[in-house]
Write a protein that holds these residues in place. Structure first.
Motif, PDB file in Angstrom:
ATOM      1  N   LYS A   3     -15.748  15.837   3.480  1.00  0.00           N
ATOM      2  CA  LYS A   3     -14.444  15.176   3.268  1.00  0.00           C
ATOM      3  C   LYS A   3     -14.047  15.232   1.793  1.00  0.00           C
ATOM      4  CE  LYS A   3     -14.610  11.366   1.806  1.00  0.00           C
ATOM      5  NZ  LYS A   3     -14.421  10.458   0.659  1.00  0.00           N
ATOM      6  N   ILE A  31      -8.579  -1.367  16.264  1.00  0.00           N
ATOM      7  CA  ILE A  31      -7.918  -2.633  15.946  1.00  0.00           C
ATOM      8  C   ILE A  31      -6.544  -2.300  15.372  1.00  0.00           C
ATOM      9  CG2 ILE A  31      -8.156  -4.797  14.713  1.00  0.00           C
ATOM     10  CD1 ILE A  31     -11.163  -3.802  14.248  1.00  0.00           C
ATOM     11  N   ALA A  41      -5.035  -1.299   2.382  1.00  0.00           N
ATOM     12  CA  ALA A  41      -5.112   0.131   2.662  1.00  0.00           C
ATOM     13  C   ALA A  41      -5.894   0.343   3.954  1.00  0.00           C
ATOM     14  CB  ALA A  41      -5.778   0.856   1.501  1.00  0.00           C
ATOM     15  N   ASP A  42      -5.370   1.142   4.835  1.00  0.00           N
ATOM     16  CA  ASP A  42      -6.018   1.352   6.130  1.00  0.00           C
ATOM     17  C   ASP A  42      -6.043   2.830   6.482  1.00  0.00           C
ATOM     18  OD1 ASP A  42      -7.111   0.921   8.649  1.00  0.00           O
ATOM     19  OD2 ASP A  42      -5.133   0.694   9.571  1.00  0.00           O
ATOM     20  N   PRO A  43      -6.918   3.591   5.829  1.00  0.00           N
ATOM     21  CA  PRO A  43      -7.004   5.012   6.163  1.00  0.00           C
ATOM     22  C   PRO A  43      -7.565   5.200   7.567  1.00  0.00           C
ATOM     23  CG  PRO A  43      -8.656   4.415   4.496  1.00  0.00           C
ATOM     24  CD  PRO A  43      -7.860   3.189   4.780  1.00  0.00           C
ATOM     25  N   VAL A  90       0.838  -1.198   0.000  1.00  0.00           N
ATOM     26  CA  VAL A  90       0.000   0.000   0.000  1.00  0.00           C
ATOM     27  C   VAL A  90       0.877   1.254   0.000  1.00  0.00           C
ATOM     28  CG1 VAL A  90      -1.707   1.304   1.319  1.00  0.00           C
ATOM     29  CG2 VAL A  90      -1.904  -1.188   1.136  1.00  0.00           C
ATOM     30  N   ARG A 132     -12.754  -0.615   9.187  1.00  0.00           N
ATOM     31  CA  ARG A 132     -12.199  -1.310   8.024  1.00  0.00           C
ATOM     32  C   ARG A 132     -12.774  -0.743   6.737  1.00  0.00           C
ATOM     33  NH1 ARG A 132     -12.826  -5.544  11.711  1.00  0.00           N
ATOM     34  NH2 ARG A 132     -10.934  -6.729  12.118  1.00  0.00           N
ATOM     35  N   GLN A 133     -12.099  -1.023   5.629  1.00  0.00           N
ATOM     36  CA  GLN A 133     -12.569  -0.646   4.306  1.00  0.00           C
ATOM     37  C   GLN A 133     -13.731  -1.539   3.856  1.00  0.00           C
ATOM     38  OE1 GLN A 133     -10.803   1.575   1.611  1.00  0.00           O
ATOM     39  NE2 GLN A 133     -10.820   2.453   3.646  1.00  0.00           N
ATOM     40  N   ALA A 174     -15.231   6.448  -0.459  1.00  0.00           N
ATOM     41  CA  ALA A 174     -13.827   6.200  -0.796  1.00  0.00           C
ATOM     42  C   ALA A 174     -13.502   6.377  -2.278  1.00  0.00           C
ATOM     43  CB  ALA A 174     -13.437   4.797  -0.339  1.00  0.00           C
ATOM     44  N   GLU A 176      -9.849   7.115   8.389  1.00  0.00           N
ATOM     45  CA  GLU A 176     -11.301   7.116   8.222  1.00  0.00           C
ATOM     46  C   GLU A 176     -11.551   6.252   6.984  1.00  0.00           C
ATOM     47  OE1 GLU A 176     -14.871   7.307   7.784  1.00  0.00           O
ATOM     48  OE2 GLU A 176     -14.399   8.993   6.474  1.00  0.00           O
ATOM     49  N   PRO A 177     -12.343   5.181   7.129  1.00  0.00           N
ATOM     50  CA  PRO A 177     -12.458   4.209   6.033  1.00  0.00           C
ATOM     51  C   PRO A 177     -12.848   4.812   4.686  1.00  0.00           C
ATOM     52  CG  PRO A 177     -13.545   3.368   7.999  1.00  0.00           C
ATOM     53  CD  PRO A 177     -13.103   4.762   8.320  1.00  0.00           C
ATOM     54  N   ARG A 178     -13.688   5.855   4.723  1.00  0.00           N
ATOM     55  CA  ARG A 178     -14.133   6.403   3.450  1.00  0.00           C
ATOM     56  C   ARG A 178     -13.120   7.375   2.852  1.00  0.00           C
ATOM     57  NH1 ARG A 178     -19.887   8.368   5.502  1.00  0.00           N
ATOM     58  NH2 ARG A 178     -18.383   9.305   6.912  1.00  0.00           N
ATOM     59  N   ASP A 179     -12.016   7.583   3.586  1.00  0.00           N
ATOM     60  CA  ASP A 179     -11.070   8.599   3.118  1.00  0.00           C
ATOM     61  C   ASP A 179      -9.821   7.975   2.505  1.00  0.00           C
ATOM     62  OD1 ASP A 179     -10.190  11.052   2.488  1.00  0.00           O
ATOM     63  OD2 ASP A 179      -9.605  11.643   4.517  1.00  0.00           O
ATOM     64  N   LEU A 180     -10.041   7.100   1.542  1.00  0.00           N
ATOM     65  CA  LEU A 180      -8.925   6.463   0.844  1.00  0.00           C
ATOM     66  C   LEU A 180      -8.074   7.506   0.123  1.00  0.00           C
ATOM     67  CD1 LEU A 180      -7.929   3.566   0.201  1.00  0.00           C
ATOM     68  CD2 LEU A 180      -9.324   3.640  -1.864  1.00  0.00           C
ATOM     69  N   PHE A 181      -8.746   8.460  -0.502  1.00  0.00           N
ATOM     70  CA  PHE A 181      -8.030   9.477  -1.261  1.00  0.00           C
ATOM     71  C   PHE A 181      -7.222  10.389  -0.332  1.00  0.00           C
ATOM     72  CE2 PHE A 181      -7.718  13.513  -3.612  1.00  0.00           C
ATOM     73  CZ  PHE A 181      -7.136  13.051  -4.785  1.00  0.00           C
ATOM     74  N   GLY A 182      -7.808  10.688   0.823  1.00  0.00           N
ATOM     75  CA  GLY A 182      -7.096  11.515   1.802  1.00  0.00           C
ATOM     76  C   GLY A 182      -5.819  10.829   2.278  1.00  0.00           C
ATOM     77  N   MET A 183      -5.896   9.519   2.475  1.00  0.00           N
ATOM     78  CA  MET A 183      -4.706   8.765   2.865  1.00  0.00           C
ATOM     79  C   MET A 183      -3.622   8.904   1.807  1.00  0.00           C
ATOM     80  SD  MET A 183      -4.328   4.688   3.683  1.00  0.00           S
ATOM     81  CE  MET A 183      -4.485   4.158   1.982  1.00  0.00           C
ATOM     82  N   LEU A 184      -4.046   8.823   0.552  1.00  0.00           N
ATOM     83  CA  LEU A 184      -3.101   8.967  -0.557  1.00  0.00           C
ATOM     84  C   LEU A 184      -2.464  10.360  -0.543  1.00  0.00           C
ATOM     85  CD1 LEU A 184      -1.912   7.989  -3.286  1.00  0.00           C
ATOM     86  CD2 LEU A 184      -4.041   8.707  -4.370  1.00  0.00           C
ATOM     87  N   LEU A 185      -3.302  11.370  -0.380  1.00  0.00           N
ATOM     88  CA  LEU A 185      -2.773  12.743  -0.350  1.00  0.00           C
ATOM     89  C   LEU A 185      -1.766  12.922   0.775  1.00  0.00           C
ATOM     90  CD1 LEU A 185      -5.840  15.108  -0.914  1.00  0.00           C
ATOM     91  CD2 LEU A 185      -4.153  14.291  -2.579  1.00  0.00           C
ATOM     92  N   LEU A 202      -4.458  -2.937  10.914  1.00  0.00           N
ATOM     93  CA  LEU A 202      -5.440  -3.461   9.964  1.00  0.00           C
ATOM     94  C   LEU A 202      -4.866  -3.629   8.576  1.00  0.00           C
ATOM     95  CD1 LEU A 202      -8.783  -1.619  10.814  1.00  0.00           C
ATOM     96  CD2 LEU A 202      -8.235  -4.048  11.062  1.00  0.00           C
ATOM     97  N   ASN A 235     -10.877  17.241   0.238  1.00  0.00           N
ATOM     98  CA  ASN A 235      -9.786  16.556  -0.465  1.00  0.00           C
ATOM     99  C   ASN A 235      -9.557  17.108  -1.873  1.00  0.00           C
ATOM    100  OD1 ASN A 235      -8.962  14.764   1.539  1.00  0.00           O
ATOM    101  ND2 ASN A 235     -10.429  13.164   0.912  1.00  0.00           N
ATOM    102  N   PHE A 277     -11.595   9.890  -6.778  1.00  0.00           N
ATOM    103  CA  PHE A 277     -10.943   9.281  -7.946  1.00  0.00           C
ATOM    104  C   PHE A 277     -11.802   9.480  -9.196  1.00  0.00           C
ATOM    105  CE2 PHE A 277      -9.358   7.028  -4.209  1.00  0.00           C
ATOM    106  CZ  PHE A 277      -7.988   7.068  -4.414  1.00  0.00           C
ATOM    107  N   MET A 312       1.020   4.076  -2.983  1.00  0.00           N
ATOM    108  CA  MET A 312       0.757   5.504  -2.785  1.00  0.00           C
ATOM    109  C   MET A 312       1.934   6.329  -3.311  1.00  0.00           C
ATOM    110  SD  MET A 312      -1.324   5.787   0.832  1.00  0.00           S
ATOM    111  CE  MET A 312      -0.010   5.230   1.908  1.00  0.00           C
TER     112      MET A 312
END
Lengths: 353, 353
Positions: A175, B2, B329-331, A13, A88-89, A145, B333-342, B5, A179, A149, A17
């Protein structure tokens, strides 16, 4: 002698990124879209099968294999909408690309991020021949998520500059808007789906609920729009009212899979649809006129993952953005697997205890 | 919260070898056989499907998924007989075990070595109720990568002490005999399959050619023997003359798969066979009398890999014999995949450039 037969490059991952940021998100989406389009244009080169799904009460785990004569690829992907409650996702994925001639894997990679990128790139590939000419404004309903994109793919490949965002959870919309700030969009956050679609040339629906839902009702869809329906992607999960489908010209990736998983699971099994590869090769028409409603009933197909895998395989060369996994047993003599095991007890150079 | 993840434990080839040696090959085979038998006894708990095979001129790549209500497992495995010419393995494999409730992988492991172990353990599980009582002598025809594992499984689980080895390549036989020296066998190397089967109570065929072959002809198989037919395991690949099948009582893992891949592809689709789970649960008889010829038409089934995956998952705990792969991928906030990337562009604590 072939060196390192045991090694498979693995893109984590973190490495994915770094790779995306190094290339740039929009350039990555544009180049990936070119690979996806190229593979749709050579549709008949692929060995195609609906994905192999294992359904349970809370979700689904799927394997999506395909191959041309040179490479074989598959993706493991889950869909578990309740996952977000525990941090989790909803969707995670990884994939493997292999050499058909030897069966040896040549790449293993995370595909959670890569799937979001390839889904968005595929939506843009479909929208190019289907969306109204000169479209600049897109509604995105469902701001989870995948939403950013989608926005960037449509900016890079179609010139979308205006976004109208809506999600049942205003935090998700906030959010998404945050972003995408400073990336060249004019963004309107909306309080209803109805408000979001006002003036939009393209409507993207990308919600996550695993149920029959009606994100769009018939009265919300005016003449001339293109609907990019991304979220309805498994049996029992749809986003659009059936009446919208009846007014639209419907375009799909792979009918045997889409009829089970897509919006068209609401329609008779012989309802006419056009395959995306037909449009991309010129065998069928895309958009015919300015008042037509076009619908891309996207569920995601294995060739798109294949395209993503081969793109990543080519992009990591020389970057160091992968680990070397000791994944394949490589005895000195191929038939001597057991001997390799025995010798692991006393490797060469080790002093006997 | 957890922890970790994103992490999936990965057992490399090197770690698998160390794990097997730490446990001991025969104990590993015995414990693995117990898991395999336990899972065959709860046959109806599994979601079963024939493997998904992609055939090409030189071989096959297969995905073998299955799940019970708690775990999902799949194996990737190839079969490319010509691979050995270039120093590669005919068969390589890896597999993944996941949590059904979340879809998250909980183990990834090499399975080239593990497949050889599970195939041998399964053969022994089948032979226990099928082989003649008091069997001590086994012929092994085909002395390649799997032969030693078969020998040790039959030693550990059935008490086989005498081996009669034959391969068309005498070097393979010499390799097998050398590897098994000092392990408690009396070993006879033979110059023909005919010589190998003389006096054997069990005949194991485990050759690698991808074609219709006749490793055993009818006259070579006497009353009362058990045939453990391992090598015929894909369409167009068989080892036994059809007449042997007609004289035998045939036992299989999963008929929908075995009818396509096993020795019984030579027989009509409705030819009677008994399923192994029926014998192991007492729903069907195993060996009935001393003159009966029993045939285990082994092709390898997904539940056996599932059993192997759960065994390895339990065995690695506390050993350190795995790596932690950053695969999911473990952001925050689960819905913030793009934010994790940024944010990967400027990790916390990094000084902005």
């Amino acid at each position: 002698m072939i060196p390192n037969l045991n090694i498979v490059p693995f893109v984590s991952v973190d490495h994915m990124m770094k790779l995306v940021l190094k290339i740039g998100v929009e350039r990555f989406l544009t180049e990936l879209a070119a690979c996806i389009e190229e593979d749709f244009r050579r549709w008949h080169a692929f060995d195609k099968t609906p994905r192999v799904a294992s359904h349970s009460a809370d979700g689904v785990i799927e394997l999506m294999p395909t191959s041309d004569s040179r490479n074989y690829g598959f993706k493991y992907v889950n869909g578990h909408p309740k996952n977000t409650r525990e941090g989790r996702q909803t969707v995670t994925a990884f994939g493997v690309l292999s050499d058909v001639a030897t069966g040896y894997p040549v790449l293993m990679t995370e595909m959670t991020i890569l799937t979001a990128l390839r889904t968005a790139a595929t939506s843009a590939v479909a929208a190019k021949p289907l969306a109204p000419r000169g479209a600049t404004c897109m509604a995105i309903i469902g701001n989870g998520a995948q939403s950013e994109f989608q926005a960037l793919a449509f900016k890079a490949l179609l010139g979308i500059r205006e976004l109208r965002l809506y999600d049942i959870d205003p935090d998700a919309t906030a959010k998404c808007a945050r972003n995408l700030a400073g990336m060249g969009f004019s963004i309107t956050t909306c309080r209803s789906a109805q408000e979001a679609v006002e003036g939009a040339h393209i409507i993207t629906t990308v919600t996550a609920d695993k149920q029959y839902a009606t994100i769009l009702t018939d009265n919300m869809v005016g003449a001339g729009v293109h609907i990019n329906a991304v979220g309805g992607d498994c049996p029992g999960k749809t986003e659009l009212h059936r009446d919208i489908l009846l007014r639209s010209d419907i375009f799909v990736e792979y009918p045997p899979q889409t009829r089970i998983e897509g919006e068209i699971q609401q329609l008779p099994a012989d309802y006419p649809v056009t395959e995306l590869w037909q449009v991309l090769t010129g065998a069928a028409e895309g958009r015919r006129d300015a008042r037509q409603i076009t619908l891309f009933d996207s569920v995601g197909f294995a060739t798109e993952d294949f395209s993503a895998l081969r793109y990543v395989r080519d992009q990591i060369v020389g970057t160091g953005l992968y680990q070397e996994l000791d994944m394949l047993a490589d005895p000195d003599e191929p038939r001597d697997l057991f001997g390799m095991l025995l010798r692991a007890a006393s490797p060469p150079g080790a002093v006997a205890a």
